[in-house]
Design a protein around this motif. Sequence first.
Motif, short mmCIF file in Angstrom:
data_model
loop_
_atom_site.label_atom_id
_atom_site.label_comp_id
_atom_site.label_asym_id
_atom_site.label_seq_id
_atom_site.Cartn_x
_atom_site.Cartn_y
_atom_site.Cartn_z
N THR A 57 21.26 41.85 -17.74
CA THR A 57 20.23 42.88 -17.96
C THR A 57 19.37 43.07 -16.71
O THR A 57 18.90 44.19 -16.47
N LEU A 58 19.19 42.04 -15.91
CA LEU A 58 18.47 42.21 -14.65
C LEU A 58 19.25 43.11 -13.70
O LEU A 58 18.67 43.98 -13.03
N ALA A 61 20.73 37.35 -19.44
CA ALA A 61 19.53 37.76 -18.69
C ALA A 61 19.91 38.25 -17.29
O ALA A 61 19.33 39.22 -16.79
N LEU A 115 14.12 47.36 -18.64
CA LEU A 115 13.19 46.28 -18.32
C LEU A 115 12.79 45.54 -19.59
O LEU A 115 12.73 44.30 -19.60
N GLU A 116 12.56 46.26 -20.67
CA GLU A 116 12.20 45.62 -21.94
C GLU A 116 13.36 44.75 -22.45
O GLU A 116 13.14 43.65 -22.95
N ARG A 117 14.59 45.25 -22.32
CA ARG A 117 15.77 44.44 -22.72
C ARG A 117 15.84 43.16 -21.90
O ARG A 117 16.13 42.09 -22.43
N HIS A 118 15.61 43.30 -20.61
CA HIS A 118 15.66 42.12 -19.74
C HIS A 118 14.57 41.12 -20.11
O HIS A 118 14.83 39.91 -20.17
N ARG A 119 13.38 41.61 -20.37
CA ARG A 119 12.29 40.70 -20.76
C ARG A 119 12.63 39.96 -22.04
O ARG A 119 12.37 38.76 -22.17
N ALA A 120 13.22 40.66 -23.00
CA ALA A 120 13.62 40.01 -24.26
C ALA A 120 14.71 38.96 -24.01
O ALA A 120 14.65 37.85 -24.55
N ASP A 121 15.69 39.31 -23.19
CA ASP A 121 16.76 38.36 -22.87
C ASP A 121 16.22 37.15 -22.11
O ASP A 121 16.64 36.02 -22.34
N ARG A 122 15.29 37.40 -21.22
CA ARG A 122 14.69 36.31 -20.45
C ARG A 122 13.91 35.37 -21.37
O ARG A 122 13.99 34.16 -21.25
N GLU A 123 13.17 35.93 -22.32
CA GLU A 123 12.42 35.09 -23.26
C GLU A 123 13.37 34.29 -24.15
O GLU A 123 13.11 33.12 -24.45
#
Length: 114
Positions: free
Chosen positions: A45-46, A42, A67-75
């Motif tokens: 990706t950030l 995460a 941003l979508e990749r980061h959101r997925a990694d964060r989740e």
Amino acid sequence: MMHFNPFKEAGESQGANISRYRETFAEVEALDALVRRARRQADLTLKRVNAVPQPHSVGNAVFAIELERHRADRETMFEAMRKLDAARQALRAIASDFAMDQDKTAPMDLRRPA
């Protein structure tokens, strides 16, 4: 991390509990490693999101994808953290059961106060 030795003075009746404790402890260790890996991913990706040239808006296709990749990694990281919390709670419950069982077998003058 938990620092309780459930094997100290464990009787034969606690054999299944010891096995459960070992399995849960191993699960906590594995989930802790998973959380660390997910956090690193995460973070990466950030950094990619922040490195995208301006403008940082949904109209910028590269920004939107990163941003979508980061959101997925964060989740993924948050899900791993929730699982780790649940496993730690289960480990605490098992350790507490052992402590209670050991208190019951201790002489009256050595028992923990209520």
